[in-house]
Motif scaffolding. Sequence first.
Motif, PDB file in Angstrom:
ATOM      1  N   ALA B  45       0.838  -1.204   0.000  1.00 45.31           N
ATOM      2  CA  ALA B  45       0.000   0.000   0.000  1.00 45.31           C
ATOM      3  C   ALA B  45       0.868   1.248   0.000  1.00 45.31           C
ATOM      4  O   ALA B  45       1.952   1.263   0.589  1.00 45.31           O
ATOM      5  N   GLN B 148      -3.588   3.564  -1.713  1.00 42.93           N
ATOM      6  CA  GLN B 148      -3.731   2.708  -2.887  1.00 42.93           C
ATOM      7  C   GLN B 148      -2.861   1.458  -2.761  1.00 42.93           C
ATOM      8  O   GLN B 148      -1.740   1.529  -2.270  1.00 42.93           O
ATOM      9  N   ALA B 152      -4.531  -1.673   0.847  1.00 40.64           N
ATOM     10  CA  ALA B 152      -5.149  -0.395   1.225  1.00 40.64           C
ATOM     11  C   ALA B 152      -6.564  -0.529   1.818  1.00 40.64           C
ATOM     12  O   ALA B 152      -6.847   0.084   2.853  1.00 40.64           O
ATOM     13  N   GLY B 194      -8.280   0.642  -3.649  1.00 40.75           N
ATOM     14  CA  GLY B 194      -7.909   1.608  -2.620  1.00 40.75           C
ATOM     15  C   GLY B 194      -8.934   2.714  -2.512  1.00 40.75           C
ATOM     16  O   GLY B 194      -9.995   2.672  -3.150  1.00 40.75           O
ATOM     17  N   LEU B 219       2.924   0.477   4.821  1.00 39.84           N
ATOM     18  CA  LEU B 219       2.474   1.641   4.049  1.00 39.84           C
ATOM     19  C   LEU B 219       3.673   2.522   3.730  1.00 39.84           C
ATOM     20  O   LEU B 219       4.494   2.810   4.602  1.00 39.84           O
TER      21      LEU B 219
END
Lengths: 128, 361
Positions: B45, B148, B152, B194, B219
Amino acid sequence: MGSPENLRYTDDHEWARLEADGTITVGITDHAQDALGDVVFVDLPAVGKSVEPKGTFGVVESVKTVSDLYAPCGGEIVAINDGLRDAPEQVNKDAYGQGWIVRIRPAGADALAGLKSAAEYDAYLATL
Amino acid sequence: MSLLRTPLYEKVKAANGRFVSFGGWEMAVQFAGIQAEHDAVRNAAGLFDVSHMGEIEIKGPEALAAVNRLITNDLERIADGQAVYTCMCQPDGGIVDDLVVYRYSTQHIFICCNAANREKDFAWIAEHLTGDAKAVDRSNEFAQLAVQGPAAPALVQRLTKTDLTPIKRYWFTEGQVAGVPTIISRTGYTGEDGFELYLPLDGAAQVWDALFAAAEGQLSPIGLGARDTLRLEARMALYGNDIDSTTTPLEAGLGWVTKLDKKAFIGLEALQAQKAAGLKRKLVGFKMNGRLPARHGYPVVDAAGAAIGTVTSGSFSPTLKECIGLAYVPVGQDAIGSEIRIQIRDRAEAATIVKTPFLQR
């Protein structure tokens, strides 16, 4: 970390190293490779091609951008780093070593005159 | 003129974002590097500060009908709570901007537009809006974060009590994310699943921090560089590169968001006429046969070297490890599998027209 002491530098972020046989090895500096990001192609000149001082001799393509390469001195291209064809990322990983780009046989004496020392180049980078 | 800074400027700076000027904004072009960021979005993500994007709201008893007359897609064909990707055209069919248009209700429409086009779009909408509806530029009230990548949706779900399961692709809802009132939209510009989160300015940093805390290392912050390679692999148009006021949606391969059977919208007659007369050029995807990337603006040339088209986007593809791009070429020379030549500096390099999106998900 300072730039290598044994090299000379252009304002356009190429480095130049005088070899024992009088040729000049050229690459781009750590600052240049970092600014360009992931290098994906190096457009190399033909061996035997002559270059003007500060003339373009090739192009570095990163994922995002294109950057011309400028010769630190005039002369003849006597070697190119063929390894970059399959591993252009060497320019990022080892800018002063495996990432070298061309070797030039300088046309005149004192080919590196006018280039920056490591200390001068580092001082220049600090102004950018 | 000094550059605008998003409410997330300090967060982006602290994450080692490298800033560039983009459309009047000071935005991060990269963090860890385009390749690494691109891979992070495809495999886990990524978080994008896209607060520069514009937001325009249209309200009034005839809001839906009024907006529908400005856009090529059709808000009558979607439900409340759904959104569409669309073009907004000039009378000659040239594209004013590409937009995501959200249907709250027939009386309430919300538009996300390109940052560089915000003023132009708002002026256009205000000038051409007809009926009982009023447009308000709310761009300065919203920050926007895009989350995204395959990881996500679960990540965003961890921060909200709103059940996101029914929020399918191109649906949206409102809810609290990390305690901040948010428009939660299942949209994006990466080709991945996402969300795009529209946030009040003073809540954006809180959501940024909460997302990283909840992600437990899964992330990555993503800059504009990887945003461009991600969208290109997914063949999503970039206004100002692939589309502009001189190109039509039909030429750009955006016929799927151009409903020529609608009653009326600005540009409809011109687009119907263009379709009836037959297109002269089309935007196609290509892969370079060699390793040299073609870039925006490079000419597509014929065997004699004369320009017959133009590259609009081109890059090394971090996922495919090949050089890909989009180019306008003459109809008749646009068949999948056919070869084109692109002038790159002193030589014409061969490329092959391929199906898009480049990356099938």
